[in-house]
Write a protein that holds these residues in place. Structure first.
Motif, short mmCIF file in Angstrom:
data_model
loop_
_atom_site.label_atom_id
_atom_site.label_comp_id
_atom_site.label_asym_id
_atom_site.label_seq_id
_atom_site.Cartn_x
_atom_site.Cartn_y
_atom_site.Cartn_z
N LYS A 3 -1.09 3.08 -2.71
CA LYS A 3 -0.95 3.02 -1.27
C LYS A 3 -2.32 2.71 -0.66
N ILE A 4 -2.36 1.72 0.26
CA ILE A 4 -3.57 1.35 0.98
C ILE A 4 -3.22 1.30 2.46
N VAL A 5 -3.97 2.04 3.28
CA VAL A 5 -3.72 2.09 4.72
C VAL A 5 -4.95 1.55 5.44
N LEU A 6 -4.74 0.60 6.35
CA LEU A 6 -5.83 0.08 7.18
C LEU A 6 -6.06 1.05 8.33
N HIS A 7 -7.27 1.57 8.44
CA HIS A 7 -7.58 2.53 9.50
C HIS A 7 -8.44 1.94 10.60
N GLY A 8 -9.19 0.90 10.32
CA GLY A 8 -10.04 0.32 11.34
C GLY A 8 -10.68 -0.96 10.84
N ALA A 35 -8.08 3.52 3.60
CA ALA A 35 -7.93 4.70 2.75
C ALA A 35 -6.90 4.33 1.69
N SER A 36 -7.16 4.72 0.46
CA SER A 36 -6.23 4.37 -0.61
C SER A 36 -6.17 5.48 -1.64
N ASP A 37 -5.12 5.44 -2.43
CA ASP A 37 -5.01 6.38 -3.54
C ASP A 37 -5.33 5.68 -4.86
N LEU A 38 -5.96 4.51 -4.78
CA LEU A 38 -6.36 3.80 -5.99
C LEU A 38 -7.42 4.61 -6.73
N ILE A 85 -0.92 -1.64 3.90
CA ILE A 85 -1.11 -3.04 3.55
C ILE A 85 -1.04 -3.21 2.04
N ILE A 86 -0.79 -4.45 1.62
CA ILE A 86 -0.77 -4.80 0.20
C ILE A 86 -1.81 -5.89 0.00
N CYS A 87 -2.73 -5.69 -0.93
CA CYS A 87 -3.77 -6.67 -1.23
C CYS A 87 -3.44 -7.38 -2.53
N ARG A 102 -1.28 -8.39 3.06
CA ARG A 102 0.06 -8.45 3.63
C ARG A 102 0.40 -7.09 4.26
N LEU A 103 0.98 -7.13 5.44
CA LEU A 103 1.46 -5.93 6.09
C LEU A 103 2.72 -5.49 5.34
N LYS A 104 2.73 -4.25 4.85
CA LYS A 104 3.89 -3.78 4.09
C LYS A 104 5.04 -3.51 5.06
N SER A 105 6.21 -4.03 4.70
CA SER A 105 7.37 -3.84 5.59
C SER A 105 8.16 -2.62 5.22
#
Length: 105
Positions: A3-8, A35-38, A85-87, A102-105
């Motif tokens: 999971k990757i979230v765009l915060h700013g 922020a990611s859980d990678l 997002i998905i990279c 890509r914006l995850k739908s």
């Protein structure tokens, strides 16, 4: 699935002088705060968990080509903040480079 979230995001542009050559180097970059859980890579990492803060750096002139759905201006990214997002990456010579966000739908 990670999971990757765009915060700013922020846009940095300007120039600096290479102290060794005296060459003036221009830059125009877009920095994405995520922020990611990678998992972190490296032999010195023994335990980890939760979300980790990181940045993605790209050239500002790449925004129209790299974001899906298309982003025409940096300010359009405000609506992406807080979303997942998905990279995607592709090999380029001896490197692996970011090819799509890509914006995850």
């Amino acid at each position: 699935m990670s999971k990757i979230v765009l915060h700013g995001y922020y846009h940095k542009s300007g120039d600096f002088t290479n102290t060794e050559t005296g060459e003036v180097i221009k830059y125009d970059n877009l920095m994405l705060d995520i922020a990611s859980d990678l998992p972190f890579q490296g032999a010195d990492v023994s335990e980890q968990g939760g979300m980790h803060v990181d940045q993605i750096k790209l050239k500002a002139d790449q925004i129209a080509a790299i974001f899906v759905p298309k982003v025409n201006a940096i300010s359009d990214l405000a609506s992406w903040c807080g979303k997942e997002i998905i990279c995607s990456y592709v090999p380029q010579g001896s490197k692996v480079v970011l090819s799509e966000i890509r914006l995850k739908s």
